[in-house]
Design an enzyme around this catalytic site. Structure first.
Site, PDB file in Angstrom:
ATOM      1  CB  SER A 167      71.494  -0.575 -13.238  1.00 57.53           C
ATOM      2  OG  SER A 167      70.570  -1.371 -12.422  1.00 57.53           O
ATOM      3  CB  THR A 227      58.282  35.565 -43.616  1.00 59.95           C
ATOM      4  OG1 THR A 227      59.113  36.422 -44.550  1.00 59.95           O
ATOM      5  CG2 THR A 227      57.311  35.269 -43.637  1.00 59.95           C
ATOM      6  CG  HIS A 228      62.769  34.814 -45.411  1.00 58.55           C
ATOM      7  ND1 HIS A 228      63.664  33.847 -46.484  1.00 58.55           N
ATOM      8  CD2 HIS A 228      61.496  34.896 -46.132  1.00 58.55           C
ATOM      9  CE1 HIS A 228      62.367  33.215 -47.264  1.00 58.55           C
ATOM     10  NE2 HIS A 228      61.350  34.254 -47.417  1.00 58.55           N
ATOM     11  CB  SER A 256      78.649  40.697 -17.914  1.00 60.69           C
ATOM     12  OG  SER A 256      80.311  41.114 -18.189  1.00 60.69           O
ATOM     13  CE  LYS A 314      76.358  41.540 -22.703  1.00 62.86           C
ATOM     14  NZ  LYS A 314      76.830  40.908 -23.478  1.00 62.86           N
ATOM     15  CG  ASN A 336      73.903  38.969 -19.745  1.00 65.33           C
ATOM     16  OD1 ASN A 336      73.917  39.816 -21.084  1.00 65.33           O
ATOM     17  ND2 ASN A 336      74.748  37.951 -19.563  1.00 65.33           N
ATOM     18  CD  GLU A 375      72.321  33.257 -23.482  1.00 68.81           C
ATOM     19  OE1 GLU A 375      73.070  33.915 -24.321  1.00 68.81           O
ATOM     20  OE2 GLU A 375      71.950  34.208 -22.452  1.00 68.81           O
ATOM     21  CE1 TYR A 429      67.174  -5.898 -19.651  1.00 64.31           C
ATOM     22  CE2 TYR A 429      68.787  -7.620 -19.162  1.00 64.31           C
ATOM     23  CZ  TYR A 429      68.417  -6.016 -18.406  1.00 64.31           C
ATOM     24  OH  TYR A 429      68.814  -5.667 -18.404  1.00 64.31           O
ATOM     25  CE  LYS A 448      67.598   1.344 -15.613  1.00 60.80           C
ATOM     26  NZ  LYS A 448      66.870  -0.360 -16.385  1.00 60.80           N
TER      27      LYS A 448
HETATM   28  N1  ARG Z   1      69.630  -3.446 -13.773  1.00 62.36           N
HETATM   29  C1  ARG Z   1      68.146  -4.232 -14.471  1.00 62.36           C
HETATM   30  C2  ARG Z   1      68.468  -2.847 -16.149  1.00 62.36           C
HETATM   31  O1  ARG Z   1      68.537  -2.134 -15.388  1.00 62.36           O
HETATM   32  C3  ARG Z   1      67.464  -4.916 -14.539  1.00 62.36           C
HETATM   33  C4  ARG Z   1      67.343  -6.401 -14.849  1.00 62.36           C
HETATM   34  C5  ARG Z   1      68.851  -7.432 -14.419  1.00 62.36           C
HETATM   35  N2  ARG Z   1      68.394  -8.412 -15.536  1.00 62.36           N
HETATM   36  C6  ARG Z   1      68.900  -9.470 -15.962  1.00 62.36           C
HETATM   37  N3  ARG Z   1      68.715 -10.333 -16.253  1.00 62.36           N
HETATM   38  N4  ARG Z   1      70.683  -9.227 -15.300  1.00 62.36           N
HETATM   39  O2  ARG Z   1      67.884  -3.556 -16.562  1.00 62.36           O
END
Ligand code: ARG
Length: 460
Positions: free
Chosen positions: A23, A155-156, A277, A283, A285, A290, A317, A325
């Site tokens: 990660s 409204t509408h 454009s 144009k 825009n 948007e 966990y 994340k």
């Molecule tokens: N990279 C992991 C996460 O984002 C950290 C926790 C990892 N824990 C484990 N027992 N592998 O969740």
């Protein structure tokens, strides 16, 4: 590379497993929080007599050096570590030797990641609130300029009754105020320290979880170790609050897009906040609006993504949770960028007051006032509604407005109509009569602006 947990295994990780598992490419974003959390953890271990002074000093110095080195790009993240926690611990051990290996006493990456993530979310929630408050300030400034700017209320998406531009913007002030309070509420529940939950079942060491909470600025601790490592409600609540902010932003953006079209022609977006454009030379825009409208999709997507990741996960966990994340990072970045650009665009747009007013004269916006006139003369509202409806039909058939029907024509519909009908249904006058709290008259709107200026003082 040898893993932190490698001794139990007889074979090294395959490259593909390592790549799939890692990660670091995204959780490197948490490096400051990881180091801050480790500094607090080490201090607590020292205060509890679990680390000696020399070990603590080495760890503190080493972690601060690593922080400086990352900040000044002396260490880069282009490597195959499993995650940011492993990355920093390995660098520390390389730097200070065996004292570094003691840092992880009474800690697991499970509570470490929960801690880092909460610290990140707390900072980002504050950042979003600061930006929401400045957006509200921009809206209030615009309101002050436009308490007399008459426009149709809809409204509408059909012209309904006259309001002011200040009043219309005021609706968004209320939405964003609720967003601020939602974010503050989310913050309260994010503000508990999970550290000390360890892998799932706490620790046999005599640690002081309240001490780390105090050092890190948490006002409470997570009271169940299983929950401490497996709770991601704070992230989901954040995404939900962010989604509601985007829903509000998308409604405002949609109106900006409509208002800047030739069909409405109520506002002009400044050239520096619009694009052209490559094919059609004429144009202009409303891309910014948007894009804000479009980016709402990815923030909603993040919410649904994390809700789905967490659905049915058994305690405590699970590696699934590593998927928490990216959606959260992306959502905070997106909302933050939208909140940066929108006030700039609002401050620089031009309001076409004449066209807003002109639009009020087409569409019989004062038909309710014709009915109210008769109610003042003793006719029950249901009946006067019908008479006013007849007047509108007469106007449509004869290509007239309620303002240019003759008194004779009015009298044919009901004998109670007199000369004063014209001033009674004058668009500006009908508006000024809407004085109750929360209504669009300039007096009423100014009252609310004052209340909201006090709100700003309390929330800045
Ligand atoms: N990279 C992991 C996460 O984002 C950290 C926790 C990892 N824990 C484990 N027992 N592998 O969740």
């Amino acid at each position: 590379m040898k893993q932190l947990w490698g001794s139990r295994f007889s074979k090294q990780l395959s490259k593909s497993t390592n790549d799939f598992n890692s990660s670091l490419s995204f959780d490197k974003k948490l490096y400051k929080y990881d180091i801050k959390g480790s500094l607090a953890h080490a201090k607590m271990l020292f205060l509890q007599g679990i680390l000696n002074e020399e070990e603590y000093n080495l760890i503190e110095k080493g972690l601060n050096e690593i922080l400086d080195e990352i900040n000044s790009n002396k260490i880069d993240f282009d490597c195959d570590f499993e995650d940011i926690h492993t990355f920093i611990e390995k660098h520390l051990t390389d730097k200070i030797g065996s004292a570094g290996k003691k840092l992880h006493t009474a800690r697991s990456r499970n509570d470490q990641v929960a801690l880092d993530f909460r610290m990140y979310v707390k900072d980002e929630l504050n950042n979003i609130n600061t930006k929401l408050v400045s957006l509200i300030k921009t809206l209030i400034n615009l309101q002050k300029e436009h308490t007399e700017t008459v426009m149709p209320g809809y409204t509408h998406l059909q012209r309904a009754q006259a309001i002011t531009f200040a009043h219309h913007l005021g609706a968004y002030v209320e939405m964003f105020k609720r967003d601020v309070s939602r974010i503050k509420d989310t913050y309260k529940r994010t503000n508990s320290n999970p550290l000390g939950s360890c892998a799932l079942a706490g620790t046999t060491y005599d640690i002081d979880r309240y001490k780390t909470a105090e050092i890190l600025g948490f006002n409470d601790i997570c009271l169940n170790s299983l929950d401490g490592v497996s709770d991601r409600d704070f992230a989901i609540e954040s995404l939900s609050s962010l989604s509601i902010i985007m829903m509000h932003l998308s409604r405002l953006s949609e109106e900006i897009i409509l208002w800047s079209s030739k069909e409405f022609d109520f506002i002009k977006i400044d050239d520096s906040y619009s694009t052209g454009s490559s094919l059609m030379p004429q144009k202009k825009n409303p891309d910014i609006a948007e894009l804000i409208r479009g980016k709402t999709g990815r923030v909603y997507g993040s919410l649904v993504s994390l809700l789905t990741v967490m659905k049915s996960l058994p305690l405590a966990y699970n590696k699934d949770m590593q998927e928490d994340k990216e959606p959260v990072f992306n959502a905070f970045e997106t909302v933050s960028a939208c909140l940066d650009i929108l006030p700039e665009m609002l401050e620089t747009m031009t309001v076409n007051k004449d066209n807003m007013l002109k639009a009020c004269y087409k569409g019989f916006l004062n038909a309710t006032d014709v009915a109210d006139y008769l109610v003042n003369h003793g006719i029950p509202f249901r009946d006067s509604h019908e008479i006013s409806g007849n007047a509108v039909r007469y106007c449509i058939e004869n290509n007239k407005t309620l303002d240019d029907m003759t008194l004779e024509e009015y009298k044919k519909l009901n004998s109670l109509f007199e000369e004063d009908i014209y001033s009674f249904i004058d668009i500006k006058k009908t508006l000024e009569k809407r004085k109750t709290t929360g209504a669009p008259s300039s007096t009423a709107v100014k009252e609310i602006i004052k209340i909201n200026e006090d709100w700003i003082k309390e929330n800045e």
